[in-house]
Design an enzyme around this catalytic site. Sequence first.
Site, PDB file in Angstrom:
ATOM      1  N   GLY A  13       0.778  -1.194  -0.326  1.00 24.56           N
ATOM      2  CA  GLY A  13       0.415   0.420  -0.313  1.00 24.56           C
ATOM      3  C   GLY A  13       0.654   1.389  -0.067  1.00 24.56           C
ATOM      4  O   GLY A  13       0.472   1.832   1.187  1.00 24.56           O
ATOM      5  N   ARG A  16       1.236   5.071  -2.072  1.00 23.31           N
ATOM      6  CA  ARG A  16       0.340   7.419  -1.300  1.00 23.31           C
ATOM      7  C   ARG A  16       0.573   6.785   0.594  1.00 23.31           C
ATOM      8  O   ARG A  16       0.811   6.880   0.727  1.00 23.31           O
ATOM      9  CB  ARG A  16      -0.654   7.312  -1.466  1.00 23.31           C
ATOM     10  CG  ARG A  16      -1.889   6.637  -1.142  1.00 23.31           C
ATOM     11  CD  ARG A  16      -3.264   7.504  -1.884  1.00 23.31           C
ATOM     12  NE  ARG A  16      -4.468   6.556  -1.239  1.00 23.31           N
ATOM     13  CZ  ARG A  16      -5.639   6.742  -0.640  1.00 23.31           C
ATOM     14  NH1 ARG A  16      -5.887   7.417  -1.984  1.00 23.31           N
ATOM     15  NH2 ARG A  16      -6.034   6.152  -0.850  1.00 23.31           N
ATOM     16  N   ASP A  63      -2.627  -7.900  -5.192  1.00 20.26           N
ATOM     17  CA  ASP A  63      -3.581  -7.917  -4.394  1.00 20.26           C
ATOM     18  C   ASP A  63      -3.557  -8.454  -2.933  1.00 20.26           C
ATOM     19  O   ASP A  63      -3.510  -9.703  -3.027  1.00 20.26           O
ATOM     20  CB  ASP A  63      -5.145  -8.452  -5.223  1.00 20.26           C
ATOM     21  CG  ASP A  63      -6.711  -8.315  -4.248  1.00 20.26           C
ATOM     22  OD1 ASP A  63      -6.577  -8.421  -2.932  1.00 20.26           O
ATOM     23  OD2 ASP A  63      -7.506  -8.598  -4.583  1.00 20.26           O
ATOM     24  N   VAL A  64      -2.776  -7.566  -2.351  1.00 19.02           N
ATOM     25  CA  VAL A  64      -2.682  -7.887  -1.066  1.00 19.02           C
ATOM     26  C   VAL A  64      -3.689  -9.023  -0.239  1.00 19.02           C
ATOM     27  O   VAL A  64      -3.579 -10.201   0.612  1.00 19.02           O
ATOM     28  CB  VAL A  64      -2.025  -7.586   0.139  1.00 19.02           C
ATOM     29  CG1 VAL A  64      -1.085  -6.601  -0.939  1.00 19.02           C
ATOM     30  CG2 VAL A  64      -3.160  -6.353   0.581  1.00 19.02           C
ATOM     31  N   SER A 142      -3.284   0.531  14.628  1.00 11.52           N
ATOM     32  CA  SER A 142      -3.674   1.406  14.953  1.00 11.52           C
ATOM     33  C   SER A 142      -4.447   1.866  15.864  1.00 11.52           C
ATOM     34  O   SER A 142      -4.482   0.862  16.949  1.00 11.52           O
ATOM     35  CB  SER A 142      -5.543   1.789  13.953  1.00 11.52           C
ATOM     36  OG  SER A 142      -5.804   2.856  14.502  1.00 11.52           O
ATOM     37  N   TYR A 154     -12.961  -2.157  10.903  1.00 14.56           N
ATOM     38  CA  TYR A 154     -11.850  -1.654  11.336  1.00 14.56           C
ATOM     39  C   TYR A 154     -10.729  -2.460  13.087  1.00 14.56           C
ATOM     40  O   TYR A 154     -10.009  -2.437  12.862  1.00 14.56           O
ATOM     41  CB  TYR A 154     -11.204  -0.143  11.189  1.00 14.56           C
ATOM     42  CG  TYR A 154     -10.256   0.685  11.250  1.00 14.56           C
ATOM     43  CD1 TYR A 154      -9.808   0.244   9.803  1.00 14.56           C
ATOM     44  CD2 TYR A 154      -9.694   1.182  11.855  1.00 14.56           C
ATOM     45  CE1 TYR A 154      -8.060   1.242   9.748  1.00 14.56           C
ATOM     46  CE2 TYR A 154      -8.415   2.085  11.688  1.00 14.56           C
ATOM     47  CZ  TYR A 154      -7.655   1.902  10.670  1.00 14.56           C
ATOM     48  OH  TYR A 154      -6.510   2.910  10.640  1.00 14.56           O
ATOM     49  N   ALA A 157      -9.958  -5.786  13.004  1.00 16.38           N
ATOM     50  CA  ALA A 157      -8.990  -6.513  12.185  1.00 16.38           C
ATOM     51  C   ALA A 157      -7.571  -5.335  12.884  1.00 16.38           C
ATOM     52  O   ALA A 157      -6.552  -5.986  12.962  1.00 16.38           O
ATOM     53  CB  ALA A 157      -9.214  -5.219  10.646  1.00 16.38           C
ATOM     54  N   LYS A 158      -7.563  -4.251  13.573  1.00 17.25           N
ATOM     55  CA  LYS A 158      -6.370  -3.649  13.299  1.00 17.25           C
ATOM     56  C   LYS A 158      -5.686  -4.380  14.787  1.00 17.25           C
ATOM     57  O   LYS A 158      -4.764  -4.659  15.493  1.00 17.25           O
ATOM     58  CB  LYS A 158      -5.999  -2.198  14.403  1.00 17.25           C
ATOM     59  CG  LYS A 158      -6.457  -0.945  12.376  1.00 17.25           C
ATOM     60  CD  LYS A 158      -5.212  -2.424  11.814  1.00 17.25           C
ATOM     61  CE  LYS A 158      -4.869  -0.637  10.447  1.00 17.25           C
ATOM     62  NZ  LYS A 158      -3.765  -1.002   9.359  1.00 17.25           N
TER      63      LYS A 158
END
Length: 252
Positions: A13, A16, A63-64, A142, A154, A157-158
């Site tokens: 990723g 950017r 595509d990871v 995160s 999210y 996942a984090k």
Amino acid sequence: MQGFTNRVAVVTGSARGIGAATAERLAAQGAHVAIIDLAEDAARAEAQKISDAGGTARGYACDVTLTSDVEDTIAEIAADFGGLDIVVNNAGINRDNLVHKMTDEDWDVALNVNLKSAFLMSRAAQRHMVPAKYGRIVNLSSTAARGNRGQVNYSAAKAGVQGLTATLAMELGPYGINVNAVAPGWVSTPMTAASARRVGAEPEQLEQKVAGETPLRRVAQPDDIAAVVTFLASDDARHVTGQTIYVNGGRR
């Protein structure tokens, strides 16, 4: 900090935001960097930017979330550069909503991009690192791992990234592989700008609000996170493993 001369680093990723800042910092210190992004043109553009600045980089489309893509891409990178030393699992996405509005698709894509990808990349990379008795894996978590309204997918996942990190550190440590995580707070990136607009706010206004709630009275820039990632990827952090470092300006 010791440099990365001739080290081969993969950053997912990295077309950017935090990923690009990390790739540029590693390359500036001598690493040969593989830029991985879903968009091949964007990956190649960032690699060209690094090359124009005097670094060494190549762009790869991947595509990871797909085992076959990850396995093939890691094999290609190792062949192109002659090895693999560092992996930064930075690829991330958010699909924010309250739990009663969240769809199965929102849940699956967030878990796949933010968590499964780190597992797939780490599993593929360690096959090269174990025989070499050397490796550095840095995963992006995160502050949302502690819970954040509207981000049940999210956040889960984090939080999973932190568990993944601690366990990989235990399993891979005997082979000279350090595994750590960085947990940013609010960072000024295109992804957070999109998040602001989704809730009807201008990014600049929301950043001012967040800065006012942060002891350091500022929001992080991508390079603030890249600096910590780079430290953990370096030999200066050789006795640091299994850790999650929060980089949030002191905000609670």
